[in-house]
Write a protein that holds these residues in place. Structure first.
Motif, mmCIF file in Angstrom:
data_model
loop_
_atom_site.group_PDB
_atom_site.id
_atom_site.type_symbol
_atom_site.label_atom_id
_atom_site.label_comp_id
_atom_site.label_asym_id
_atom_site.label_seq_id
_atom_site.Cartn_x
_atom_site.Cartn_y
_atom_site.Cartn_z
ATOM 1 N N SER A 32 0.843 -1.189 0.000
ATOM 2 C CA SER A 32 0.000 0.000 0.000
ATOM 3 C C SER A 32 0.883 1.244 0.000
ATOM 4 O O SER A 32 2.110 1.159 0.129
ATOM 5 C CB SER A 32 -0.896 -0.001 1.234
ATOM 6 O OG SER A 32 -0.114 0.158 2.404
ATOM 7 N N SER A 33 0.255 2.409 -0.127
ATOM 8 C CA SER A 33 1.006 3.668 -0.106
ATOM 9 C C SER A 33 1.705 3.871 1.230
ATOM 10 O O SER A 33 2.706 4.590 1.313
ATOM 11 C CB SER A 33 0.062 4.842 -0.385
ATOM 12 O OG SER A 33 -1.004 4.867 0.555
ATOM 13 N N GLY A 34 1.186 3.232 2.284
ATOM 14 C CA GLY A 34 1.808 3.340 3.592
ATOM 15 C C GLY A 34 2.876 2.290 3.850
ATOM 16 O O GLY A 34 3.460 2.242 4.927
ATOM 17 N N GLY A 35 3.132 1.428 2.869
ATOM 18 C CA GLY A 35 4.178 0.418 3.013
ATOM 19 C C GLY A 35 3.721 -0.905 3.570
ATOM 20 O O GLY A 35 4.535 -1.810 3.781
ATOM 21 N N GLU A 36 2.405 -1.074 3.830
ATOM 22 C CA GLU A 36 1.910 -2.355 4.347
ATOM 23 C C GLU A 36 1.848 -3.386 3.227
ATOM 24 O O GLU A 36 1.540 -3.068 2.086
ATOM 25 C CB GLU A 36 0.519 -2.201 4.965
ATOM 26 C CG GLU A 36 0.446 -1.238 6.137
ATOM 27 C CD GLU A 36 -0.059 0.124 5.713
ATOM 28 O OE1 GLU A 36 0.007 0.422 4.492
ATOM 29 O OE2 GLU A 36 -0.519 0.896 6.571
ATOM 30 N N PHE A 37 2.140 -4.631 3.571
ATOM 31 C CA PHE A 37 2.150 -5.714 2.594
ATOM 32 C C PHE A 37 0.763 -6.354 2.513
ATOM 33 O O PHE A 37 0.190 -6.739 3.535
ATOM 34 C CB PHE A 37 3.177 -6.780 2.967
ATOM 35 C CG PHE A 37 4.600 -6.320 2.873
ATOM 36 C CD1 PHE A 37 5.315 -6.479 1.696
ATOM 37 C CD2 PHE A 37 5.220 -5.700 3.949
ATOM 38 C CE1 PHE A 37 6.628 -6.055 1.586
ATOM 39 C CE2 PHE A 37 6.529 -5.271 3.856
ATOM 40 C CZ PHE A 37 7.239 -5.439 2.678
ATOM 41 N N VAL A 38 0.243 -6.493 1.299
ATOM 42 C CA VAL A 38 -1.039 -7.166 1.091
ATOM 43 C C VAL A 38 -0.856 -8.660 1.352
ATOM 44 O O VAL A 38 0.070 -9.286 0.826
ATOM 45 C CB VAL A 38 -1.548 -6.927 -0.346
ATOM 46 C CG1 VAL A 38 -2.856 -7.681 -0.582
ATOM 47 C CG2 VAL A 38 -1.725 -5.448 -0.610
ATOM 48 N N GLN A 39 -1.761 -9.213 2.170
ATOM 49 C CA GLN A 39 -1.656 -10.615 2.565
ATOM 50 C C GLN A 39 -2.597 -11.503 1.755
ATOM 51 O O GLN A 39 -3.683 -11.082 1.333
ATOM 52 C CB GLN A 39 -1.967 -10.769 4.050
ATOM 53 C CG GLN A 39 -1.018 -10.006 4.952
ATOM 54 C CD GLN A 39 0.400 -10.533 4.843
ATOM 55 O OE1 GLN A 39 0.722 -11.611 5.329
ATOM 56 N NE2 GLN A 39 1.261 -9.760 4.181
#
Length: 335
Positions: free
Chosen positions: A37-44
């Motif tokens: 995501s734009s915030g750096g979270e990884f899609v699971q």
């Protein structure tokens, strides 16, 4: 990779602080190919595959990753068919060529030669001797420049020109290829159900159609995400391979989630634990690819807050009006 959810559920994200949840995804690939995501979270999602290459939508979650320059492996030809007519009144051989793929993805030309024969003395070709060959330079043990015979036999037709022999599909083996590709068995499919794909009518000897199930290696060209969250890669060789399946989470009390900024939420004791699975199952909604939610707020709650704000503003404006009237009356008393 823009995704929204039609129905209940939240996308699952992995951040440095743990799992977070979101309704809409505007994701991109990082340097390692992972969807972030734009915030750096990884899609699971689910990335484990069964023996058939299908993604298993259960088990542990992991980062959904689509490496740049992904290559689809080749598939060696295991079967082919050629739909054709062999002229019952033709006296010369007829030949046709079919391309097949080996285990390395290299293509080889296989020639099928049919020589007519009249075995029932009716002055018509009721049988054809066939020979399937390949250039000896390509086959293990072959002689360069000399056709190497892979299979041979006889095809026969009844008086109506229908195939009666062989009575079943023919399988033959190629011992190996000089380029190092493995040996392979190939099935020559002669029937479509009960109808023979070869006919022996009086008419031009010609191939109507031909097909085989192999292909060479291919590069990733595009992605397809369906309503179950399945991410499939479309490759330049025409292959479509399953890569991952985006996971969704549902909660007993969605209103109990805590806002976490950037359109994400975190689990609380009021929301209950997340139940994670595939989209379009277990009451979870469907994934819509190429779309984003315009809003992920509770419309009723927002309208209520708006009414309260409007009433507050109206009350404050009346206080100001009353204060102004008092000041005016005070000035009048002075006069």
């Amino acid at each position: 990779t823009d995704m929204s959810i039609q129905g209940r559920g939240f996308f699952v994200l992995q951040s440095a602080d743990g799992l977070t949840y979101a309704r809409a995804r505007n994701d991109s690939n990082n340097a390692d190919g992972a969807l972030v995501s734009s915030g750096g979270e990884f899609v699971q999602g689910f990335t484990t595959k069964d023996t058939n290459g299908n993604v298993v939508d259960s088990g542990a979650l992991s980062n959904v990753t689509i490496p740049s320059g992904l290559i689809a492996p080749p598939l060696a030809t295991s079967n082919f068919f050629t739909s054709m007519n062999l002229n019952a009144n033709y006296a010369a051989p007829f030949a046709t060529t079919t391309a097949i793929y080996d285990s390395l993805g290299a293509v080889h030309n296989m020639t099928m030669t049919f020589t007519p024969a009249d075995t029932d003395a009716t002055l018509g070709n009721d049988a054809w001797n066939y020979e399937i060959t390949m250039d000896g330079a390509e086959v293990t043990g072959g002689t360069p420049g000399t056709p190497e015979t892979l299979n041979s036999g006889v095809v026969r037709f009844d008086p109506d020109g229908r195939l009666i022999a062989p009575a079943a599909n023919v399988t033959f083996n190629i011992a190996g290829f000089t380029n190092g590709a493995a040996a392979q068995d190939i099935e020559w499919r002669l029937f479509d159900g009960t109808d023979g794909l070869l006919t022996g009518f009086a008419g031009t000897s010609a191939v109507t159609s031909t097909n085989q199930n192999g292909y060479g290696s291919g590069e990733l060209r595009s992605l397809l995400i369906d309503q179950t969250g399945l991410v499939s890669g479309i490759f330049s060789n025409g292959a479509s391979l399953q890569l991952a399946k985006v996971a969704l989470a549902s909660f007993n009390n969605e209103n109990g989630l805590l806002r976490n900024g950037q359109n994400t939420f975190v689990e609380t004791s009021n929301s209950g634990s997340a139940t994670i699975g595939a989209a379009a199952t277990g009451g979870r909604g469907a994934v819509v690819s190429g779309a984003l939610e315009l809003s992920n707020v509770d419309i009723t709650e927002e309208f209520t807050d708006l009414i309260i704000s409007q009433r507050g503003y109206q009350a404050n404006s009346r206080v100001i009006t009353t204060a102004d009237e008092v000041i005016q009356e005070s000035l009048n008393l002075k006069r």
